[in-house]
Design an enzyme around this catalytic site. Structure first.
Site, mmCIF file in Angstrom:
data_model
loop_
_atom_site.group_PDB
_atom_site.id
_atom_site.type_symbol
_atom_site.label_atom_id
_atom_site.label_comp_id
_atom_site.label_asym_id
_atom_site.label_seq_id
_atom_site.Cartn_x
_atom_site.Cartn_y
_atom_site.Cartn_z
ATOM 1 N N ILE A 75 45.049 37.869 40.876
ATOM 2 C CA ILE A 75 44.716 39.440 40.334
ATOM 3 C C ILE A 75 43.068 39.719 40.844
ATOM 4 O O ILE A 75 42.283 38.813 40.485
ATOM 5 C CB ILE A 75 45.040 39.757 39.015
ATOM 6 N N CYS A 76 43.134 40.811 41.411
ATOM 7 C CA CYS A 76 41.697 41.149 41.640
ATOM 8 C C CYS A 76 41.320 42.051 40.702
ATOM 9 O O CYS A 76 41.654 43.322 40.621
ATOM 10 C CB CYS A 76 41.378 41.948 43.254
ATOM 11 N N LEU A 77 40.323 41.573 39.632
ATOM 12 C CA LEU A 77 40.144 42.369 38.367
ATOM 13 C C LEU A 77 38.710 41.824 38.234
ATOM 14 O O LEU A 77 38.589 40.674 37.587
ATOM 15 C CB LEU A 77 41.127 42.417 37.263
ATOM 16 N N ASN A 85 46.104 45.414 44.004
ATOM 17 C CA ASN A 85 45.296 44.217 43.592
ATOM 18 C C ASN A 85 45.856 42.926 43.206
ATOM 19 O O ASN A 85 45.179 42.163 42.581
ATOM 20 C CB ASN A 85 44.476 44.862 42.432
#
Length: 183
Positions: A117-119, A110
């Protein structure tokens, strides 16, 4: 009657223009002041938390840019590794999420090659109730529990299925990229 209406209207317009001009300056200052106050409170709270494995502090005198440090979670392939993050807080914080990215190279499903960041809590699930500590803990948790369905790094996502191979690749990259920059 129409003459007095014009006078009131004219008077009203000039005072509202004056009010708008005067309101804009304090509003911006007040917003920045509110954000600064919130960030100072969060810094104190973070220092007093005693939370192990995460820390953050302003970058020099700039209260709107912080450096975060995350230790890899115990019991994961990231255990024993340390990562540095950059947190940029907008004037609209905490209503608007900060921009957070890894400064250290982080090989993770991620996290892309630029440290993005993929959050979800940093995007569409952001809430003003989140603070720096909850952000850092969420990112630390993400290290050991990635969302493969929302991968930014497809090579890391593919390797994640084989933890031994993933760990070997991770450690090779960490040694080469992160530790060499500390010298």
């Amino acid at each position: 009657m129409s003459g007095s209406n014009q006078q009131v209207e004219s008077s009203s317009n000039s005072s509202s223009t004056t009010t708008k001009k005067n309101e804009n300056v304090p509003t911006v200052t007040k917003d920045k002041h509110s954000v600064s106050k919130r960030l100072q409170q969060e810094l104190m709270s973070l220092m007093m938390s005693g939370e192990k494995g995460v820390s953050a502090f302003p970058d020099g005198d700039n209260l709107f840019k912080w450096i975060g440090i995350i230790q890899g979670p115990i019991g994961t392939v990231y255990e024993g590794l340390e990562y540095r993050l950059i947190l940029d807080f907008p004037n609209g914080y905490p209503i608007v999420a900060p921009k957070v990215r890894f400064e250290s190279l982080c090989f993770h499903p991620n996290v892309d090659e630029n440290g993005n960041i993929c959050l979800d809590i940093l995007k569409e699930k952001w809430s003003a109730t989140y603070d720096v500590l909850s952000i850092l803990l969420s990112i630390q948790s993400l290290l050991g529990d990635p969302n493969i369905a929302s991968a930014l790094n497809h090579q890391a996502a593919d390797l994640w299925k084989n933890q031994a191979l993933f760990k070997k690749h991770l450690l090779d990259k960490y040694e080469k990229e992160v530790k060499s920059k500390k010298i």
